[in-house]
Motif scaffolding. Structure first.
Motif, PDB file in Angstrom:
ATOM      1  N   LYS A  24     -62.420  73.112-107.089  1.00 47.98           N
ATOM      2  CA  LYS A  24     -63.424  73.050-106.362  1.00 47.98           C
ATOM      3  C   LYS A  24     -63.860  74.096-104.845  1.00 47.98           C
ATOM      4  O   LYS A  24     -64.743  73.176-104.684  1.00 47.98           O
ATOM      5  CB  LYS A  24     -63.319  71.215-105.881  1.00 47.98           C
ATOM      6  CG  LYS A  24     -63.014  70.636-107.398  1.00 47.98           C
ATOM      7  CD  LYS A  24     -63.574  69.162-106.895  1.00 47.98           C
ATOM      8  CE  LYS A  24     -63.147  68.393-108.722  1.00 47.98           C
ATOM      9  NZ  LYS A  24     -63.405  66.918-109.053  1.00 47.98           N
ATOM     10  N   ASN A  79     -61.994  72.831-102.262  1.00 55.26           N
ATOM     11  CA  ASN A  79     -61.501  72.795-100.983  1.00 55.26           C
ATOM     12  C   ASN A  79     -60.258  72.981-100.903  1.00 55.26           C
ATOM     13  O   ASN A  79     -59.031  72.068-100.709  1.00 55.26           O
ATOM     14  CB  ASN A  79     -62.121  71.440-100.433  1.00 55.26           C
ATOM     15  CG  ASN A  79     -61.476  70.139-102.057  1.00 55.26           C
ATOM     16  OD1 ASN A  79     -61.142  71.157-103.165  1.00 55.26           O
ATOM     17  ND2 ASN A  79     -61.578  69.587-101.382  1.00 55.26           N
ATOM     18  N   SER A 103     -56.216  74.927-100.335  1.00 59.17           N
ATOM     19  CA  SER A 103     -55.905  76.247 -99.195  1.00 59.17           C
ATOM     20  C   SER A 103     -55.124  77.079 -99.878  1.00 59.17           C
ATOM     21  O   SER A 103     -54.178  77.347-101.032  1.00 59.17           O
ATOM     22  CB  SER A 103     -54.617  74.990 -98.240  1.00 59.17           C
ATOM     23  OG  SER A 103     -53.782  76.166 -97.833  1.00 59.17           O
ATOM     24  N   ASN A 143     -68.292  75.318-102.925  1.00 56.84           N
ATOM     25  CA  ASN A 143     -67.780  75.890-101.758  1.00 56.84           C
ATOM     26  C   ASN A 143     -67.439  76.990-101.692  1.00 56.84           C
ATOM     27  O   ASN A 143     -66.041  77.565-100.774  1.00 56.84           O
ATOM     28  CB  ASN A 143     -67.026  74.454-100.960  1.00 56.84           C
ATOM     29  CG  ASN A 143     -67.982  73.332-100.980  1.00 56.84           C
ATOM     30  OD1 ASN A 143     -68.958  73.196-100.258  1.00 56.84           O
ATOM     31  ND2 ASN A 143     -67.209  72.300-100.289  1.00 56.84           N
ATOM     32  N   THR A 186     -66.531  79.843 -98.765  1.00 60.70           N
ATOM     33  CA  THR A 186     -65.131  79.092 -98.522  1.00 60.70           C
ATOM     34  C   THR A 186     -64.129  79.105 -98.278  1.00 60.70           C
ATOM     35  O   THR A 186     -63.571  79.845 -97.659  1.00 60.70           O
ATOM     36  CB  THR A 186     -65.657  77.571 -97.286  1.00 60.70           C
ATOM     37  OG1 THR A 186     -67.192  77.064 -96.750  1.00 60.70           O
ATOM     38  CG2 THR A 186     -64.917  76.846 -95.694  1.00 60.70           C
ATOM     39  N   PHE A 187     -63.812  79.128 -99.425  1.00 57.68           N
ATOM     40  CA  PHE A 187     -62.634  79.465 -99.819  1.00 57.68           C
ATOM     41  C   PHE A 187     -62.409  80.565-100.531  1.00 57.68           C
ATOM     42  O   PHE A 187     -60.952  80.705-100.105  1.00 57.68           O
ATOM     43  CB  PHE A 187     -62.406  78.908-101.361  1.00 57.68           C
ATOM     44  CG  PHE A 187     -61.294  79.188-102.084  1.00 57.68           C
ATOM     45  CD1 PHE A 187     -60.921  78.172-102.223  1.00 57.68           C
ATOM     46  CD2 PHE A 187     -61.380  79.889-102.780  1.00 57.68           C
ATOM     47  CE1 PHE A 187     -59.072  78.394-102.456  1.00 57.68           C
ATOM     48  CE2 PHE A 187     -59.298  80.534-104.036  1.00 57.68           C
ATOM     49  CZ  PHE A 187     -58.791  79.330-103.910  1.00 57.68           C
ATOM     50  N   HIS A 193     -61.056  81.667 -96.638  1.00 56.87           N
ATOM     51  CA  HIS A 193     -60.335  81.821 -96.314  1.00 56.87           C
ATOM     52  C   HIS A 193     -58.642  82.441 -97.295  1.00 56.87           C
ATOM     53  O   HIS A 193     -57.329  82.798 -96.679  1.00 56.87           O
ATOM     54  CB  HIS A 193     -59.824  80.392 -96.631  1.00 56.87           C
ATOM     55  CG  HIS A 193     -60.373  79.641 -95.938  1.00 56.87           C
ATOM     56  ND1 HIS A 193     -60.620  79.069 -94.557  1.00 56.87           N
ATOM     57  CD2 HIS A 193     -61.158  77.961 -95.974  1.00 56.87           C
ATOM     58  CE1 HIS A 193     -61.531  78.142 -94.168  1.00 56.87           C
ATOM     59  NE2 HIS A 193     -61.009  77.976 -95.089  1.00 56.87           N
TER      60      HIS A 193
END
Length: 607
Positions: A104, A106, A108, A130, A133-134, A137
Motif C-alpha cells: 500500500k 506505507n 519500510s 503513495n 514516497t515508497f 525510500h
C-alpha cells in the motif's frame, strides 16, 4: 547400417501441399474442407491443418529473444514488513529469483528487503498508494546497500492503467506521481519505472488481438500524458514493463507475445526510438481457472507458462492453483513456483535460443495476430485514441462481444474446459459457499476480471445448496437398450454432460428391451433418467418407452440422449419427455430445467 537407413528414407518423398490436398479432399467425401479442418480462432484467424515449406514467407522480425535469465516471480501481499520479508526469504530459498511485493506504500523498504541480495534477486513492486514516497525510500535503501546500478532489476507498477480500466478514473496525481517515479529510478538502467497492464483485458474475456492492441493504445496515451510532465518518449520506452495474462490457447499465446514485441518496436519507430529494452511479465490468467476440480489449474498454469516462455517473455508469475477460492497455503505457493523451475531446469525452457522461430504454424499465427492487432490499434487511434474510446465504452463493448461469444461456446461445450464443462470430477464434493452465484455485470464503464466458469459454477451452486438443504444428492440413471455401440456411446456422452451438474450419475444400466427399461427405471430410486440408444431404436420404441414410463412415474426428470427431430420429438414431448442431451444442447439451459423440476420434487417449500 547407415546405407540401409539411407535407402529406407529415400523411399519417402516429400509430400507437396497439392498432393496432400488431393488426398484430404478425397477422404472428406464432399464435406466442406473449411468447416471440417480449418480452425476458426476467436481472433477471427483461420488456422490451417497443414503447413510445410511451401507456406514460407517473410516472417516478422523483432519478435523478442528467449530469456536465459527468466525471472520466476512469487507475488507477496504485504501485510507487515516482517511477514513480507519472511515470505520473500522463504520463496528465494525455494528457488524463486524474483519477488513481486504488493504494498500500500506505507511500508519500510529497508525492513521489507532485509537480507535479500538485490544484486542477484529481481525485486518488483505493485504499489497501491503513495508510490513516489515508497520509491524514494526504496532508492535510499539501495544507496545504503551499495547495490551495483546495473544489477538492480525489476519494475514499479503504480497501477496507472489497471486502476483506470477497473475503476473508471485516474487519481488526481496519477501522472505526476508516475513522472516522479521516473526521476527516482533514472540512474538504474535495468529497473523499469512504468508498467502498462494488459491482463485486465484477457481476464475480462478479450481475445489476444484486443489485448495487444489496447495495451499499445494505452501506451500511446501514457506517452502523451507523460510528455506534459517533461518525460520524453525515449525515457518512456527505456522504462517500460508490460504485464500480460496468459490464456489457454497454447500456440496462439506464443504468437501473441511474439506479435506484441514486433508491434512495440514498430510503435517505437514512430517516436524515433530505436534503441531500448523493455520487459514483459506474463501472469497466469484468472479467466481460465476453476473452483471445481481445482487441481486441473496446475495443468493450465503449466501450459500457460510454457507458451509465455516460448513467446519470449522476461518473467513468469504463476498463481497458486487454489488462489481463487482459498487462503493461499505454503504448499500451493511452493507448487506454483516449482512449475517454472521445472520448465527452466528440467525441460530446458529459456536455455534454447528462440526454439519456435521458423515453425510455419507459429510464424503464420504470429503474423496474423500482428496484422489484426495493428488494424485494431489503428482503428482506435483514428477514433480518438485509448482514453476517448474507453470513455465512450467502445473498448468495453468490443471486449463484451468476444466475452459473450466465449461464454456461449463454453455453455454449448464447444470450448471445452476440463472439470468445468467437460470431464467433471464426479467424486468431488464442493461447498456451495465456495461457488459463485453467477456473473454480475456491474458498471459497464469498467472491466471486471473474472473466471470463465462463473455461470456454470452458479448452476453447480444450486445443486450443492439443494443437497445441503435436503441431505439428498440427486441420482441420475442412464437406462439403455438396443444397439450396443450407440447406446454405449450415448451413455458415455450423457454421463459427461449431466455430470457437470454435480449430481450422482450412475454407470449405465443395460436392459433387454424398452419395456423392461421403462418399468425398472421408473420405479428405481433415481431422480433423473436418461434414455440411451440408437436413432433407429428411438424411431421404433422411444414413444412407447416414454408413455410406459409416465404411467408409472410422473415426477422424475426424463431425458433422451440424442437428437430426435420433427414429428418424433413432438410425440415424445407430448408423451412426457422433459428434454434432450446432445452435441447441440446448451448445458446451462438443459441442467437448469432439470434442476427446477427436481427442486419442486425434493424441496417444494423452497419453490
Amino acid at each position: 547400417m547407415s546405407n540401409t537407413n539411407k535407402k529406407l528414407f529415400s523411399d519417402f518423398e516429400p509430400v507437396s501441399k497439392e498432393k496432400w490436398m488431393e488426398r484430404v479432399t478425397a477422404d472428406l467425401k464432399g464435406a466442406d474442407f473449411d468447416k471440417k479442418l480449418v480452425w476458426k480462432n476467436l481472433n477471427k484467424i483461420n488456422i490451417q491443418p497443414f503447413y510445410n515449406t511451401e507456406d514460407h514467407k517473410e516472417y516478422l522480425k523483432n519478435t523478442g529473444e528467449n530469456s536465459p535469465s527468466l525471472v520466476n516471480y512469487r507475488s507477496i501481499y504485504v501485510s507487515s514488513e516482517k511477514r513480507g520479508n519472511a515470505l520473500a526469504l522463504a520463496a528465494i530459498k525455494e528457488g524463486h529469483n524474483g519477488i513481486l511485493f504488493i504494498v500500500k506504500g506505507n511500508m519500510s523498504p529497508s525492513r521489507l528487503l532485509r537480507d535479500i541480495d538485490l544484486n542477484t534477486i529481481t525485486i518488483s513492486f505493485t504499489i497501491k498508494k503513495n508510490a513516489a514516497t515508497f520509491v524514494q525510500h526504496f532508492k535510499s535503501f539501495i544507496k545504503s546497500s551499495k547495490v551495483d546500478k546495473k544489477n538492480l532489476t525489476g519494475f514499479v507498477d503504480t497501477q496507472l492503467i489497471s486502476k483506470y480500466v477497473t475503476k473508471g478514473e485516474f487519481g488526481k496525481k496519477a501522472f505526476t506521481e508516475a513522472a516522479e517515479v521516473f526521476s527516482l529510478v533514472a540512474k538504474y538502467p535495468n529497473y523499469k519505472a512504468l508498467t502498462i497492464s494488459a491482463s485486465e483485458y484477457l481476464d475480462s474475456g478479450a481475445n489476444q488481438v484486443q489485448e495487444i492492441a489496447y495495451s499499445l493504445n494505452s501506451l500511446v496515451f501514457v506517452i502523451d500524458k507523460l510528455s506534459e510532465k517533461g518525460i520524453t518518449p525515449q525515457e518512456v520506452f527505456e522504462n517500460l514493463n508490460f504485464r500480460f495474462a496468459i490464456g489457454l490457447e497454447y500456440f496462439i499465446e506464443i504468437g501473441k507475445f511474439r506479435a506484441f514485441n514486433n508491434l512495440l518496436q514498430e510503435i517505437a519507430k514512430k517516436y524515433q526510438v530505436t534503441d531500448f529494452k523493455h520487459t514483459v511479465l506474463a501472469k497466469t490468467s484468472i479467466w481460465s481457472k476453476s473452483i471445481t476440480d481445482a487441481h486441473t489449474n496446475l495443468l493450465r498454469a503449466t501450459t500457460e507458462s510454457m507458451s509465455a516462455i516460448l513467446g519470449n517473455v522476461d518473467g513468469v508469475l504463476v498463481d497458486p492453483y487454489d488462489k481463487e477460492f482459498n487462503e493461499v497455503s505454503d504448499f500451493s505457493s511452493r507448487i506454483a513456483g516449482n512449475i517454472t523451475t521445472i520448465l527452466q531446469e528440467e525441460s530446458y525452457f529459456g536455455k534454447v535460443a528462440n526454439p519456435v522461430d521458423g515453425s510455419y504454424y507459429i510464424e503464420e499465427a504470429t503474423l496474423a495476430i500482428a496484422e489484426k492487432a495493428l488494424q485494431l490499434f489503428q482503428s482506435i487511434e483514428s477514433e480518438g485514441g485509448f482514453f476517448s474510446n474507453f470513455e465512450k465504452e467502445k473498448i468495453q463493448e468490443q471486449i463484451a462481444e468476444i466475452r459473450v461469444h466465449k461464454l456461449k461456446l463454453i455453455s454449448q461445450r464447444r470450448l471445452p474446459m476440463v472439470g468445468i464443462n467437460k470431464y467433471p470430477n464426479l467424486m468431488e464434493k464442493v461447498s456451495s459457499e465456495l461457488l459463485s452465484s453467477g456473473n454480475t455485470e456491474g458498471n459497464s464503464k469498467t472491466l471486471k476480471p473474472r473466471r470463465a466458469s462463473l455461470e456454470i459454477e452458479a448452476m453447480r451452486k444450486k445443486t450443492e445448496e439443494l443437497v445441503e438443504q435436503t441431505k439428498v444428492r440427486p441420482v441420475v440413471e442412464l437406462a439403455s437398450f438396443g444397439n450396443l455401440t450407440m447406446r454405449k456411446a450415448r451413455a458415455a456422452f450423457a454421463y459427461d454432460f449431466v455430470g457437470v451438474s454435480g449430481y450422482n450419475v450412475q454407470q449405465e444400466k443395460s436392459y433387454e428391451s424398452a419395456e423392461e427399461a421403462a418399468e425398472i427405471s421408473a420405479k428405481s430410486n433415481s431422480h433423473v433418467v436418461v434414455l440411451c440408444s440408437s436413432d433407429q431404436d428411438y424411431e421404433e420404441k422411444a414413444v412407447s418407452f416414454v408413455q410406459a414410463f409416465r404411467i408409472l412415474n410422473k415426477d422424475k426428470v426424463l431425458l433422451i440422449a440424442g437428437n430426435p427431430t420433427g414429428e418424433l420429438l413432438s410425440e415424445l414431448t407430448k408423451a412426457g419427455l422433459d428434454g434432450c442431451v446432445n452435441l447441440r444442447s446448451d448445458v446451462l439451459i438443459t441442467i437448469a430445467s432439470v434442476q427446477n423440476k427436481i427442486q419442486k420434487t425434493l424441496n417444494p417449500l423452497a419453490v
